[in-house]
Motif scaffolding. Structure first.
Motif, mmCIF file in Angstrom:
data_model
loop_
_atom_site.group_PDB
_atom_site.id
_atom_site.type_symbol
_atom_site.label_atom_id
_atom_site.label_comp_id
_atom_site.label_asym_id
_atom_site.label_seq_id
_atom_site.Cartn_x
_atom_site.Cartn_y
_atom_site.Cartn_z
ATOM 1 N N VAL A 51 0.848 -1.209 0.000
ATOM 2 C CA VAL A 51 0.000 0.000 0.000
ATOM 3 C C VAL A 51 0.876 1.250 0.000
ATOM 4 O O VAL A 51 0.592 2.222 -0.708
ATOM 5 C CB VAL A 51 -0.946 -0.014 1.226
ATOM 6 C CG1 VAL A 51 -1.675 1.312 1.368
ATOM 7 C CG2 VAL A 51 -1.942 -1.155 1.125
ATOM 8 N N ARG A 52 1.965 1.207 0.745
ATOM 9 C CA ARG A 52 2.866 2.381 0.814
ATOM 10 C C ARG A 52 3.470 2.635 -0.563
ATOM 11 O O ARG A 52 3.588 3.793 -0.993
ATOM 12 C CB ARG A 52 3.989 2.118 1.828
ATOM 13 C CG ARG A 52 3.570 2.298 3.273
ATOM 14 C CD ARG A 52 4.750 2.650 4.159
ATOM 15 N NE ARG A 52 4.296 2.762 5.544
ATOM 16 C CZ ARG A 52 4.552 1.877 6.487
ATOM 17 N NH1 ARG A 52 5.282 0.822 6.229
ATOM 18 N NH2 ARG A 52 4.086 2.049 7.695
ATOM 19 N N SER A 53 3.861 1.542 -1.242
ATOM 20 C CA SER A 53 4.474 1.736 -2.578
ATOM 21 C C SER A 53 3.434 2.292 -3.540
ATOM 22 O O SER A 53 3.756 3.127 -4.391
ATOM 23 C CB SER A 53 5.034 0.405 -3.085
ATOM 24 O OG SER A 53 3.988 -0.491 -3.389
ATOM 25 N N ALA A 54 2.181 1.859 -3.386
ATOM 26 C CA ALA A 54 1.121 2.375 -4.248
ATOM 27 C C ALA A 54 0.907 3.860 -3.997
ATOM 28 O O ALA A 54 0.677 4.647 -4.929
ATOM 29 C CB ALA A 54 -0.174 1.599 -4.009
ATOM 30 N N LEU A 55 1.000 4.253 -2.739
ATOM 31 C CA LEU A 55 0.828 5.667 -2.399
ATOM 32 C C LEU A 55 1.955 6.515 -3.001
ATOM 33 O O LEU A 55 1.748 7.647 -3.438
ATOM 34 C CB LEU A 55 0.808 5.842 -0.872
ATOM 35 C CG LEU A 55 -0.483 5.415 -0.154
ATOM 36 C CD1 LEU A 55 -0.260 5.342 1.347
ATOM 37 C CD2 LEU A 55 -1.622 6.388 -0.459
ATOM 38 N N LEU A 56 3.162 5.924 -3.013
ATOM 39 C CA LEU A 56 4.318 6.684 -3.521
ATOM 40 C C LEU A 56 4.293 6.808 -5.039
ATOM 41 O O LEU A 56 4.694 7.841 -5.586
ATOM 42 C CB LEU A 56 5.614 6.004 -3.073
ATOM 43 C CG LEU A 56 5.980 6.137 -1.571
ATOM 44 C CD1 LEU A 56 7.163 5.232 -1.246
ATOM 45 C CD2 LEU A 56 6.313 7.584 -1.223
ATOM 46 N N THR A 57 3.840 5.730 -5.690
ATOM 47 C CA THR A 57 3.952 5.707 -7.169
ATOM 48 C C THR A 57 2.714 6.232 -7.882
ATOM 49 O O THR A 57 2.787 6.630 -9.045
ATOM 50 C CB THR A 57 4.219 4.273 -7.648
ATOM 51 O OG1 THR A 57 3.183 3.407 -7.135
ATOM 52 C CG2 THR A 57 5.578 3.790 -7.151
ATOM 53 N N SER A 58 1.585 6.246 -7.217
ATOM 54 C CA SER A 58 0.362 6.665 -7.918
ATOM 55 C C SER A 58 0.344 8.172 -8.043
ATOM 56 O O SER A 58 0.862 8.897 -7.184
ATOM 57 C CB SER A 58 -0.879 6.175 -7.165
ATOM 58 O OG SER A 58 -0.989 6.883 -5.940
ATOM 59 N N THR A 59 -0.271 8.643 -9.140
ATOM 60 C CA THR A 59 -0.397 10.091 -9.343
ATOM 61 C C THR A 59 -1.771 10.523 -8.868
ATOM 62 O O THR A 59 -2.766 9.862 -9.130
ATOM 63 C CB THR A 59 -0.232 10.447 -10.828
ATOM 64 O OG1 THR A 59 -1.137 9.622 -11.583
ATOM 65 C CG2 THR A 59 1.184 10.187 -11.287
ATOM 66 N N PRO A 60 -1.816 11.637 -8.169
ATOM 67 C CA PRO A 60 -3.128 12.068 -7.679
ATOM 68 C C PRO A 60 -4.037 12.469 -8.820
ATOM 69 O O PRO A 60 -3.591 13.054 -9.806
ATOM 70 C CB PRO A 60 -2.801 13.265 -6.774
ATOM 71 C CG PRO A 60 -1.417 13.649 -7.109
ATOM 72 C CD PRO A 60 -0.748 12.531 -7.781
#
Lengths: 327, 124
Positions: free
Chosen positions: B111-120
């Protein structure tokens, strides 16, 4: 203690009391038997607790040691007090004698306090804690605690009443014609002030120790119910012992007052024609008798408060299996 | 209902406590009105300084998760659920991860990696 021919003499501040060897062995044997019985019950109760883990075993041993030392000291002080009064070797200062029950209570509380202060702290890099509130009310059995408060309140009320009734700091005066006679020891303010302080300190210290029991670290690797059971056992030893101490205090006050009122109930005067007439006050006599009976009832209730078991659900120790961890 | 503390973790102790309490509140295990142990009791049970627990409680109170009242202690206030389908999807994610044998810490890293890599997303 010294030996005088076929007697044993035990000295006290007010003098020595000597009695033959057989009588000595009866007293010593009774005291030893009582102490062994009390400690035996404590150790048997401790052995019934299931302790599958090493931490649980250590915790149970630690709690039992604190209780055994405290209750042993309580019993020894109370027995010493009882035998001293029976054998006539009581302290010369009545205030010291009046405070002996509080001393017994202080011994119990001191041992428990040391036990709580030296309770093993959590170790290891991984720690767990129950997310549930825990206070004195959660670990203390209600009725021994209430009984202790009743005794404390009764002792303060009685001391206040007798201080008001007393003709002096520690006596009542018998008026007989042109002469008067002070009869004591009576629980006036001379004894009342130190006794009231002793009662208040005992109650305050007991609350403090109960708080220590409630807030001591939880035992690692056991269920919350098991940990609570161990706390409740320690708290039960404290509340039962302290209510007994306070009951003995109330009984002592009633006995001291009762004997004086009983004495005022009889005043034998020599008649001119020969013989004696009792010019005492019957009302005083009845009051004295009633106070002595009340003292006996208080002692019996206090002893019952020590031996009556708690409800079945609270006495049995739950399994010591640890709870599911949410991390 | 227990919380755990890892003294070797790089996460601060107060943060570990705070995060677990928030998780329990969000999951409904702790409900409005439930009392938490006092600072003294919890710090004794965990064997840590009372100030650490006090800080965790302060952070929770600042976030509106709990409230501290005299004579009552620290009490859980109404849990804040994320709006929309996020709460429901989070539960589905956890359930799927368990079925696939993914460890909780690995899932958190995911989940943390998804938060870092996803664009808002741009707001409408």
């Amino acid at each position: 203690m010294r030996f005088n021919g076929g007697s044993v003499c035990i000295g006290g501040p007010s003098g020595s009391a000597c009695f033959p060897w057989p009588e000595f062995w009866v007293y010593a044997g009774s005291a030893t038997l009582l102490l062994a019985l009390v400690l035996g019950v404590l150790l048997w109760d401790a052995r019934r607790v299931p302790t599958p883990s090493e931490a649980a075993r250590r915790a149970n041993r630690h709690a039992t040691l604190a209780s055994v030392v405290g209750i042993a000291m309580l019993v020894i002080v109370l027995m010493w007090m009882a035998f001293a009064f029976v054998l006539g070797a009581r302290p010369t200062d009545g205030r010291v004698a009046a405070s002996l029950p509080a001393l017994a209570g202080a011994c119990l509380l001191a041992a428990q306090a040391v036990g709580q202060l030296t309770w093993p702290r959590p170790s290891g890099s991984r720690r767990e804690a129950e997310l549930a509130p825990r206070g004195v009310a959660d670990v203390t059995p209600s009725w021994p605690r209430r009984l202790g408060i009743v005794w404390a309140g009764a002792s303060l009320v009685l001391l206040g009443v007798f201080a008001l009734v007393a003709d002096g700091p520690r006596s009542l005066v018998r008026e007989a014609g042109r002469y008067s006679e002070a009869i004591g020891p009576y629980p006036g303010w001379y004894y009342g002030v130190p006794m009231a302080l002793a009662v208040l300190v005992t109650v305050g210290a007991a609350e403090l120790v109960l708080r220590m029991i409630a807030t001591r670290p939880a035992v690692a690797g056991v269920s919350a119910e098991w940990d609570l059971h161990l706390r409740r056992r320690s708290a039960a030893h404290v509340t039962r012992g302290i209510q007994l101490v306070l009951a003995i205090t109330v009984a002592g006050i009633l006995v001291a007052a009762g004997w004086v009122h009983l004495s005022l109930g009889h005043d034998y005067v020599e008649l001119a024609s020969g013989g004696f007439a009792d010019e005492g006050s019957p009302a005083q006599g009845y009051l004295g008798g009633a106070l002595l009976i009340a003292a006996l009832c208080v002692v019996l209730v206090g002893l019952a408060g020590v031996v009556i078991p708690q409800g079945r659900g609270r006495r049995k120790a739950p399994a010591a299996v640890g709870a599911t961890v949410i991390s | 209902m227990r919380i755990t503390l890892d003294l070797d973790s790089s996460t601060a102790q107060y943060e570990q406590i705070r995060a677990q309490v928030v998780a329990l509140i969000t999951a409904g295990a702790l409900q409005e009105g439930d009392r938490l142990p006092t600072v003294r009791v919890l710090s004794a049970d965990l064997g840590i300084a009372a100030g650490t627990v006090a800080r965790a409680y302060r952070e929770l109170e600042a976030a509106g998760q709990v409230t501290t009242r005299r004579r009552v202690g620290t009490v859980v206030t109404a849990p804040t659920r994320p709006p929309g389908r996020t709460h429901e999807l989070a539960h589905q994610l956890v359930s799927t991860a368990r079925d696939e044998g993914i460890a909780p810490q690995d899932l958190i890293d995911l989940v943390r990696s998804a938060l870092l890599t996803s664009t808002p997303h741009a707001s409408a």
